[in-house]
Design an enzyme around this catalytic site. Structure first.
Site, PDB file in Angstrom:
ATOM      1  N   SER A  12     -13.934 -13.408  33.809  1.00  0.00           N
ATOM      2  CA  SER A  12     -13.288 -14.628  34.312  1.00  0.00           C
ATOM      3  C   SER A  12     -11.864 -14.777  33.790  1.00  0.00           C
ATOM      4  O   SER A  12     -11.390 -15.895  33.588  1.00  0.00           O
ATOM      5  CB  SER A  12     -14.132 -15.848  33.925  1.00  0.00           C
ATOM      6  OG  SER A  12     -14.219 -15.918  32.513  1.00  0.00           O
ATOM      7  N   VAL A  14      -7.640 -13.459  34.277  1.00  0.00           N
ATOM      8  CA  VAL A  14      -6.729 -13.515  35.417  1.00  0.00           C
ATOM      9  C   VAL A  14      -7.151 -12.539  36.511  1.00  0.00           C
ATOM     10  O   VAL A  14      -7.062 -12.849  37.707  1.00  0.00           O
ATOM     11  CB  VAL A  14      -5.260 -13.277  34.959  1.00  0.00           C
ATOM     12  CG1 VAL A  14      -5.077 -11.908  34.310  1.00  0.00           C
ATOM     13  CG2 VAL A  14      -4.290 -13.425  36.102  1.00  0.00           C
ATOM     14  N   ASN A  41      -8.970 -12.861  27.148  1.00  0.00           N
ATOM     15  CA  ASN A  41      -7.650 -12.447  26.632  1.00  0.00           C
ATOM     16  C   ASN A  41      -6.559 -13.223  27.355  1.00  0.00           C
ATOM     17  O   ASN A  41      -5.537 -13.581  26.779  1.00  0.00           O
ATOM     18  CB  ASN A  41      -7.432 -10.945  26.865  1.00  0.00           C
ATOM     19  CG  ASN A  41      -8.005 -10.105  25.727  1.00  0.00           C
ATOM     20  OD1 ASN A  41      -8.708 -10.618  24.865  1.00  0.00           O
ATOM     21  ND2 ASN A  41      -7.709  -8.830  25.731  1.00  0.00           N
ATOM     22  N   THR A  42      -6.791 -13.447  28.647  1.00  0.00           N
ATOM     23  CA  THR A  42      -5.786 -14.145  29.453  1.00  0.00           C
ATOM     24  C   THR A  42      -5.369 -15.457  28.804  1.00  0.00           C
ATOM     25  O   THR A  42      -4.174 -15.766  28.708  1.00  0.00           O
ATOM     26  CB  THR A  42      -6.359 -14.419  30.868  1.00  0.00           C
ATOM     27  OG1 THR A  42      -6.708 -13.170  31.460  1.00  0.00           O
ATOM     28  CG2 THR A  42      -5.363 -15.164  31.730  1.00  0.00           C
ATOM     29  N   TYR A  44      -5.106 -16.332  25.890  1.00  0.00           N
ATOM     30  CA  TYR A  44      -4.284 -16.222  24.676  1.00  0.00           C
ATOM     31  C   TYR A  44      -2.887 -15.673  24.945  1.00  0.00           C
ATOM     32  O   TYR A  44      -2.075 -15.575  24.026  1.00  0.00           O
ATOM     33  CB  TYR A  44      -4.999 -15.346  23.641  1.00  0.00           C
ATOM     34  CG  TYR A  44      -6.234 -16.021  23.090  1.00  0.00           C
ATOM     35  CD1 TYR A  44      -6.169 -16.760  21.908  1.00  0.00           C
ATOM     36  CD2 TYR A  44      -7.451 -15.954  23.756  1.00  0.00           C
ATOM     37  CE1 TYR A  44      -7.295 -17.400  21.410  1.00  0.00           C
ATOM     38  CE2 TYR A  44      -8.582 -16.591  23.270  1.00  0.00           C
ATOM     39  CZ  TYR A  44      -8.499 -17.320  22.101  1.00  0.00           C
ATOM     40  OH  TYR A  44      -9.604 -17.964  21.614  1.00  0.00           O
ATOM     41  N   GLU A 113      11.790  -9.386  26.266  1.00  0.00           N
ATOM     42  CA  GLU A 113      10.921  -8.848  25.215  1.00  0.00           C
ATOM     43  C   GLU A 113      11.290  -7.384  24.994  1.00  0.00           C
ATOM     44  O   GLU A 113      12.075  -6.812  25.763  1.00  0.00           O
ATOM     45  CB  GLU A 113       9.445  -8.989  25.617  1.00  0.00           C
ATOM     46  CG  GLU A 113       9.003 -10.446  25.660  1.00  0.00           C
ATOM     47  CD  GLU A 113       7.571 -10.658  26.124  1.00  0.00           C
ATOM     48  OE1 GLU A 113       6.933  -9.699  26.577  1.00  0.00           O
ATOM     49  OE2 GLU A 113       7.102 -11.803  26.052  1.00  0.00           O
ATOM     50  N   HIS A 241       0.051  -4.704  18.535  1.00  0.00           N
ATOM     51  CA  HIS A 241       1.179  -5.632  18.618  1.00  0.00           C
ATOM     52  C   HIS A 241       1.808  -5.703  17.228  1.00  0.00           C
ATOM     53  O   HIS A 241       1.101  -5.854  16.239  1.00  0.00           O
ATOM     54  CB  HIS A 241       0.706  -7.014  19.071  1.00  0.00           C
ATOM     55  CG  HIS A 241       1.826  -7.878  19.541  1.00  0.00           C
ATOM     56  ND1 HIS A 241       2.787  -8.379  18.689  1.00  0.00           N
ATOM     57  CD2 HIS A 241       2.171  -8.309  20.785  1.00  0.00           C
ATOM     58  CE1 HIS A 241       3.656  -9.095  19.398  1.00  0.00           C
ATOM     59  NE2 HIS A 241       3.303  -9.061  20.666  1.00  0.00           N
ATOM     60  N   ARG A 288       7.364  -1.632  21.490  1.00  0.00           N
ATOM     61  CA  ARG A 288       6.282  -2.029  20.599  1.00  0.00           C
ATOM     62  C   ARG A 288       5.722  -0.923  19.712  1.00  0.00           C
ATOM     63  O   ARG A 288       5.409  -1.140  18.550  1.00  0.00           O
ATOM     64  CB  ARG A 288       5.140  -2.524  21.478  1.00  0.00           C
ATOM     65  CG  ARG A 288       4.704  -3.862  21.102  1.00  0.00           C
ATOM     66  CD  ARG A 288       3.749  -4.350  22.120  1.00  0.00           C
ATOM     67  NE  ARG A 288       4.298  -5.545  22.713  1.00  0.00           N
ATOM     68  CZ  ARG A 288       3.626  -6.319  23.537  1.00  0.00           C
ATOM     69  NH1 ARG A 288       2.402  -5.998  23.879  1.00  0.00           N
ATOM     70  NH2 ARG A 288       4.172  -7.397  24.011  1.00  0.00           N
ATOM     71  N   HIS A 349      -4.152  -4.755  20.093  1.00  0.00           N
ATOM     72  CA  HIS A 349      -3.739  -5.774  21.063  1.00  0.00           C
ATOM     73  C   HIS A 349      -4.134  -5.436  22.489  1.00  0.00           C
ATOM     74  O   HIS A 349      -4.583  -6.292  23.240  1.00  0.00           O
ATOM     75  CB  HIS A 349      -2.221  -5.905  20.952  1.00  0.00           C
ATOM     76  CG  HIS A 349      -1.611  -6.958  21.811  1.00  0.00           C
ATOM     77  ND1 HIS A 349      -1.914  -8.294  21.670  1.00  0.00           N
ATOM     78  CD2 HIS A 349      -0.702  -6.886  22.824  1.00  0.00           C
ATOM     79  CE1 HIS A 349      -1.222  -9.002  22.561  1.00  0.00           C
ATOM     80  NE2 HIS A 349      -0.496  -8.163  23.283  1.00  0.00           N
ATOM     81  N   ARG A 384       2.530   0.427  26.932  1.00  0.00           N
ATOM     82  CA  ARG A 384       2.746  -0.627  27.931  1.00  0.00           C
ATOM     83  C   ARG A 384       3.998  -1.435  27.612  1.00  0.00           C
ATOM     84  O   ARG A 384       4.199  -1.880  26.480  1.00  0.00           O
ATOM     85  CB  ARG A 384       1.544  -1.579  27.942  1.00  0.00           C
ATOM     86  CG  ARG A 384       1.713  -2.761  28.873  1.00  0.00           C
ATOM     87  CD  ARG A 384       0.497  -3.655  28.799  1.00  0.00           C
ATOM     88  NE  ARG A 384       0.361  -4.238  27.487  1.00  0.00           N
ATOM     89  CZ  ARG A 384       0.593  -5.513  27.204  1.00  0.00           C
ATOM     90  NH1 ARG A 384       0.983  -6.350  28.144  1.00  0.00           N
ATOM     91  NH2 ARG A 384       0.433  -5.969  25.976  1.00  0.00           N
TER      92      ARG A 384
END
Ligand code: FAD
Ligand code: SIN
Length: 526
Positions: A12, A14, A41-42, A44, A113, A241, A288, A349, A384
Site C-alpha cells: 500500500s 505509492v 517506506n513511502t 517516510y 540533491e 543513505h 550518495r 536505505h 540510484r
C-alpha cells in the site's frame, strides 16, 4: 477459505496504491498491507520527487545525471522512458490532491540533491512521502471497486507448483494465480485467487542493523518471487543513505534529508573539518555512494561514532520553514539545528536491484507484475540518483495498470488451488529462536556485506547465513505461521541473494565497493 479478485495488489505504498486507483477502472481490486495502510517506506520519504518541470532543466540533463550516478549499469532506454514520462505522472499526482511547495512567484520550489545538476525535486516541506501517501489513501478508501485488507500478510505466491507440478527457474510459462495470505488477527490463511497479481512490497532495509526503512521493509516480495522461481537481479547494489540521525537504539533511524545539503548544510568531522573536499570535488553534494563511503572511512580511520551535518550558518527562519519535521524531531532529541550541528551516520536505505521487470512492470512469471522499490527495472543501475524512486514507482504503476488491464481479460481464476495446509505445525516454543536469528542476520549483513566488502567478508557472511537458513527452514516447517518467522525467512533469502550477486562481481562499481577489487573494470564515458 478462498476469495477472488481481478487484481491482487500486495503493498500500500505509492506503487501499490497508484496502481490500484487505475486498475479499479477495469475490475475489482484487493489491496493488502501487512501493517496499517500508511506504514510504508513511502510515508517516510522526505526529499521529494525528481522530475523535469521547466528550463534551465531538460530531459537530457536529468537522463545524464541518472546515468552518471548509475555508474555504467543503467538501461539507457528505460532511463529515457521514465524521465520523459515523469512530468505527466506528477500532474496526475497533483490532480489527485498532492500538494507540492511553491515559491512566492507561484513557480514550484524545486530543491537540489546529490548528483543532480539542476534544481528538480518537487517536495512538500520535508514530508513529501506523507503528503503523497495521505492523498492516495483517501482516494483508495473511497473507491467502491477497491477492497482493503490491512494487517494481512502475504506468505507465498500461487503457481503451478501448488497444483503439484514441477516449477523451476528455467520453466517456461510459469503463471501466478494469487497468494496465500495470513490474517494476522485470527491466524487463518486466505487463498486469494486473482487474474493479475501485483507485488509492490517495497524494500528490505531491515536486513541491516541500521536503516531508515520502517519495520515493514523486510524484502517479502523479493523472497516470495524468488521462491516462486522468478528472476531477481542487481541485488549487490544496496544504497546506504549518508545522513541518518545518530541516535543509538532508535529504529528506524530518522533520516536527515539530502535536501538539507542541497540547501547548504555541510558535513564536518568531529574536529570541524569539511572532510568531503578530500574525497570529491563536489564536497557534501557528491553522489550518495561517495558520501556514504567517505563518512564510513572517516569514522573508521578516526574511531568516531558519527560525523556532523552543519546547517548553523544558514538562515534559521528559512531552515525551520523548509525542514519543519527535521527541526521538530531534532529539537525533541535536544538538538536545535539552527544552533547545533546534527550528528549523523549512514544507514541502509534503498535496494537498487530486485525483481526483474520489463518496461510494463511484468516479471518473468506470467500474470505477475512487480512495481516500486521491489522491482529492478534498469533505471538505477549500480546506484540510484536521489528522489528518482518515487518517480519510478508512479511511472511503472501507470504502465503496469495499462498493460495488465488489457491482459486481465484473457485470464480466469484457478479454482483448483488447494487451501493452506496447517497439518503438523504448532506454535514455536521460544520466540528467541526467531529473534536471535533475526539479529544475527542483521549483524552478519552489516559487518560483512555493508558499505565496504571483501571476498573474505562475503565468504564468511555466506557460511554463517547458511547455518541460520537451515535452522530457520526447520523451524518454519513445524511452526504455525507468524509474521516474524516469515519475515526472518524472507530476510535470509534476500541476504543470500545480495551476497551471491556481490560475490559474482569482481570489481568495485556504484554502491558495491570491495577491498579486493577497488577499481572498475570498465570506465563509463560521459
Ligand atoms: P512501500 O512504500 O515501502 O510500500 C510497501 C508496502 O508493501 C507496505 O504497504 C507494506 O505493508 C507492504 N508489504 C510488504 N510486505 C508485505 C507482505 N508480505 N504482505 C502484505 N503487505 C506487504 N524516494 C524518493 O524518490 N524521494 C525521497 O525523498 C525519498 N525519501 C526516502 C526517505 C526514507 C526515510 C525512506 C525509507 C525512503 C525514501 N525514498 C525516497 C525511497 C522511497 O520512499 C521508496 O523507494 C518508495 O516509497 C517505495 O514505494 P513502494 O510503493 O515500492 O513501497
Ligand atoms: C532524502 O530525502 O535524502 C532521500 C531521498 C531519496 O532517498 O531519494
Amino acid at each position: 477459505m478462498k476469495k477472488k479478485t481481478d487484481f491482487l495488489v500486495i503493498g500500500s505504498g505509492v506503487a501499490g496504491l497508484s496502481f490500484a486507483l487505475k486498475a479499479a477502472k477495469h475490475g475489482t481490486v484487493t489491496v493488502l498491507s501487512k501493517n496499517d495502510l500508511e506504514e510504508t517506506n513511502t510515508k517516510y520519504a522526505q526529499g521529494g520527487v525528481a522530475a523535469v518541470m521547466s528550463p534551465p532543466d531538460s530531459f537530457e540533463k536529468h537522463i545524464r545525471d541518472t546515468i552518471i550516478v548509475g555508474d555504467g549499469l543503467c538501461d539507457e532506454e528505460i532511463v529515457e522512458m521514465v524521465i520523459r514520462e515523469a512530468p505527466e505522472r506528477i500532474k496526475e499526482l497533483i490532480s489527485w490532491g498532492v500538494d507540492f511547495d511553491h515559491k512566492k512567484d507561484g513557480s514550484y520550489d524545486l530543491a537540489k540533491e546529490g548528483g543532480h545538476s539542476e534544481n528538480r525535486i518537487l517536495h512538500y516541506k520535508d514530508i513529501t512521502g506523507q503528503e503523497i501517501e495521505n492523498a492516495l489513501i483517501s482516494l483508495v478508501r473511497s473507491d467502491p471497486n477497491i477492497e482493503i485488507y490491512d494487517n494481512y500478510f502475504a506468505i507465498d505466491l500461487l503457481t503451478q507448483h501448488h497444483l503439484g507440478n514441477l516449477v523451476t527457474r528455467s520453466s517456461f510459462g510459469t503463471e501466478c494465480y494469487g497468494a496465500y495470505v495470513l490474517n494476522m488477527k485470527s491466524g487463518g490463511v486466505i487463498t486469494f485467487l486473482s487474474k493479475i497479481t501485483v507485488v509492490a512490497t517495497g524494500g528490505m532495509g531491515n536486513l541491516y542493523n541500521t536503516t531508515t526503512n520502517p519495520l515493514v521493509a523486510t524484502g517479502d516480495g523479493l523472497a516470495m518471487i524468488y521462491r516462486a522461481k522468478g528472476i531477481i537481479d542487481n541485488m549487490e547494489f544496496v544504497q546506504f543513505h549518508p545522513t541518518s540521525l545518530y541516535n543509538p537504539g532508535e529504529r528506524p533511524s530518522f533520516l536527515i534529508t539530502e535536501a538539507l545539503r542541497g540547501f547548504g548544510a555541510v558535513l564536518r568531522n568531529i574536529d570541524g573539518e569539511k572532510f568531503m573536499n578530500r574525497y570529491d570535488s563536489r564536497g557534501s553534494l557528491a553522489s550518495r555512494d561517495i558520501v556514504a563511503r567517505a563518512i564510513d572511512s572517516e569514522m573508521k580511520l578516526r574511531g568516531d561514532d558519527f560525523v556532523y551535518l552543519d546547517g548553523t550558518h544558514l538562515d534559521s527562519d528559512e531552515l525551520k520553514e523548509h525542514f519543519p519535521n527535521i527541526y521538530k524531531k531534532c529539537l525533541k532529541e535536544g538538538i536545535d539545528i539552527t544552533k547545533d550541528k546534527i550528528p549523523v551516520v549512514p544507514a541502509a536505505h534503498y535496494l537498487c536491484g530486485g525483481v526483474k521487470a520489463d518496461r510494463n512492470g511484468r516479471s518473468s512469471i506470467n500474470r505477475l507484475y512487480a512495481i516500486g522499490e521491489v522491482a529492478y527495472t534498469g533505471l538505477h543501475g549500480a546506484n540510484r540518483l536521489a528522489s528518482n524512486s518515487l518517480m519510478e514507482a508512479v511511472v511503472f504503476a501507470h504502465r503496469a495498470a495499462m498493460d495488465s488491464s488489457e491482459q486481465m481479460k484473457k485470464f480466469t481464476f484457478k479454482k483448483e488451488i488447494p487451501d493452506w495446509n496447517f497439518e503438523g505445525t504448532k506454535h514455536p516454543e521460544e520466540m528467541v529462536l526467531i529473534t536471535q536469528n533475526y539479529k544475527e542476520t542483521q549483524q552478519i549483513m552489516s559487518n560483512y556485506v555493508g558499505i565496504v566488502r571483501s571476498d573474505l567478508r562475503l565468504e564468511r557472511a555466506l557460511k554463517r547465513l547458511e547455518i541460520i537458513y537451515q535452522e530457520t527452514e526447520e523451524l518454519y516447517k513445524k511452526s504455525t505461521l507468524s509474521r516474524k518467522l516469515c519475515e526472518l525467512r524472507n530476510l535470509i533469502n534476500v541476504g543470500y541473494l545480495v551476497i551471491k550477486m556481490a560475490q559474482s562481481l569482481h570489481e568495485s562499481r556504484g554502491l558495491h565497493y570491495t577491498l579486493d577489487y577497488p577499481k572498475k573494470k570498465r570506465t563509463t564515458e560521459f
